[in-house]
Scaffold this active site. Structure first.
Site, PDB file in Angstrom:
ATOM      1  N   TYR A  53      -8.541 -57.707 126.701  1.00 14.04           N
ATOM      2  CA  TYR A  53      -8.152 -56.764 125.646  1.00 14.04           C
ATOM      3  C   TYR A  53      -6.770 -57.065 125.074  1.00 14.04           C
ATOM      4  O   TYR A  53      -5.912 -57.570 125.792  1.00 14.04           O
ATOM      5  CB  TYR A  53      -8.162 -55.340 126.189  1.00 14.04           C
ATOM      6  CG  TYR A  53      -9.523 -54.810 126.559  1.00 14.04           C
ATOM      7  CD1 TYR A  53     -10.694 -55.497 126.264  1.00 14.04           C
ATOM      8  CD2 TYR A  53      -9.648 -53.604 127.251  1.00 14.04           C
ATOM      9  CE1 TYR A  53     -11.936 -55.001 126.629  1.00 14.04           C
ATOM     10  CE2 TYR A  53     -10.892 -53.099 127.612  1.00 14.04           C
ATOM     11  CZ  TYR A  53     -12.032 -53.791 127.308  1.00 14.04           C
ATOM     12  OH  TYR A  53     -13.255 -53.302 127.660  1.00 14.04           O
ATOM     13  N   SER A 236     -18.939 -47.760 124.637  1.00 16.60           N
ATOM     14  CA  SER A 236     -19.450 -47.530 123.281  1.00 16.60           C
ATOM     15  C   SER A 236     -20.361 -46.307 123.208  1.00 16.60           C
ATOM     16  O   SER A 236     -21.452 -46.370 122.632  1.00 16.60           O
ATOM     17  CB  SER A 236     -20.188 -48.766 122.752  1.00 16.60           C
ATOM     18  OG  SER A 236     -19.300 -49.835 122.559  1.00 16.60           O
TER      19      SER A 236
END
Length: 347
Positions: A53, A236
């Protein structure tokens, strides 16, 4: 805020987990710190990150920045012991991460040491394999997934190698528990079988995609989760923001993830438009925020260990966290199931 145990460990995590993949690209260090402050104030004790990330967009230049932001927050607040911290080692294929070799004993050792340094901590609560080296059907790869090209002996050897490496890290006190991500039923069960046979660390959780538009986990993975106590960490849960309704009618708001990452990893395509509209209408008809409804639905699933939310603003974070107080009526759940039967897999 409710709390759940991770697998068969003694680690207790909030039902909402703070996702971090926008920190370092869409979000500044100050904004990341503000999100952590607010989430903790609202009862969140679980942060999820990864060495990879941020991802909005992915970049060799920003690689590792998210973990650095978390580390600086720990240093500033002194709250490391209040947080269950999860991070991940990258799988095969990212050339700028140790040559793209993926997860094995050598790379896990290197990755853990680098993550610990960035995170300014001496231990990681949940260390996850971001995706399997052998291949998988996640990230919209289900349309091209071909397990018949896999070498079983090589795959099993890699899993055993990872378990043995994790065992060393657990004994050294650098890792408390092992988690998987983007894994299949066979893969999870193979980890469990080998850990039982060899007396090695047991998988505590699996982090796979789950949302109203993508409910693959409801099937064989749910059965495995139930019998083997491997809870889902759902990523998600808003289908990368689609279920908020902000991308309806082809709109891509300035600064949104779709304005940066295009089709949202293959999610933003015509087949999702009708069911997304239907879910948004259900929320409107019952006076619910569509994001809060979508997250509240995830929280009803019996296999759910924690739902990972991601936000770029405090306003979004406030809405997402409000989902813990949303109780979906039988009518809402029935209407959701009706849409799901009509559009079982639109992503």
């Amino acid at each position: 805020m409710k709390f759940n145990k991770l697998g068969r460990t003694d680690i207790s995590v909030s039902q909402i987990c703070l996702g971090t993949m926008t920190w370092g690209s869409q979000n500044s260090e100050a904004e990341a710190h503000a999100q952590m402050d607010y989430a903790v104030e609202k009862g969140v004790n679980f942060f999820d990150t990864a060495e990879l990330y941020p991802t909005t967009p992915l970049s060799s230049e920003t690689y590792g920045h998210t973990e650095e932001f978390i580390g600086s927050w720990f240093a500033k607040t002194g709250k490391r012991k209040d947080i269950v911290l999860a991070t991940k080692v990258a799988g095969h294929g990212r050339s700028y991460i140790r040559g793209g070799e993926g997860a094995d004993a050598k790379n896990i050792k290197l990755a853990v040491e680098a993550s610990l340094k960035r995170l300014k901590t001496d231990y990681i609560d949940l260390y996850q394999i971001h995706w399997p080296n052998r291949g998988h059907f996640h990230f919209r790869q289900n349309w091209h997934y071909d397990p018949f090209k896999q070498d079983r002996a090589k795959a099993v050897a890699n899993i055993l190698d990872i378990l043995e490496a994790t065992d060393i890290l657990v004994k050294e006190g650098k890792v408390r528990a092992l988690g998987l991500s983007n894994e299949t039923t066979w893969g999870i069960q193979k980890y469990l079988t080998l850990s039982e046979q060899k007396g090695l660390p047991r998988v505590a959780s699996v982090q796979n995609e789950y949302n109203l538009l993508y409910r693959h986990f409801d099937l064989d993975l749910a059965e495995l989760s139930h019998h083997e106590d491997v809870g889902l960490l759902a990523y998600s849960p808003l289908a990368a923001g689609i279920l908020s309704g902000k991308y309806q009618s082809g709109v891509k708001p300035e600064g949104s993830r779709a304005s940066i990452n295009g089709d949202l990893g293959g999610r933003l395509q015509p087949l999702q438009e009708a069911p997304t509209k239907a879910y948004i209408e259900i929320a409107a008809n019952h006076g619910l925020d569509p994001s809060a409804m979508a997250l509240a639905f995830c929280l009803t699933r019996r296999f759910m260990a924690s739902v990972i939310i991601g936000a770029t603003t405090i306003e979004q974070l406030t809405t997402d966290l409000s989902s813990v107080d949303v109780k979906l009526s039988g009518d809402v759940l029935a209407e959701i199931e009706k849409v799901h039967r009509q559009y079982p897999m639109p992503l």
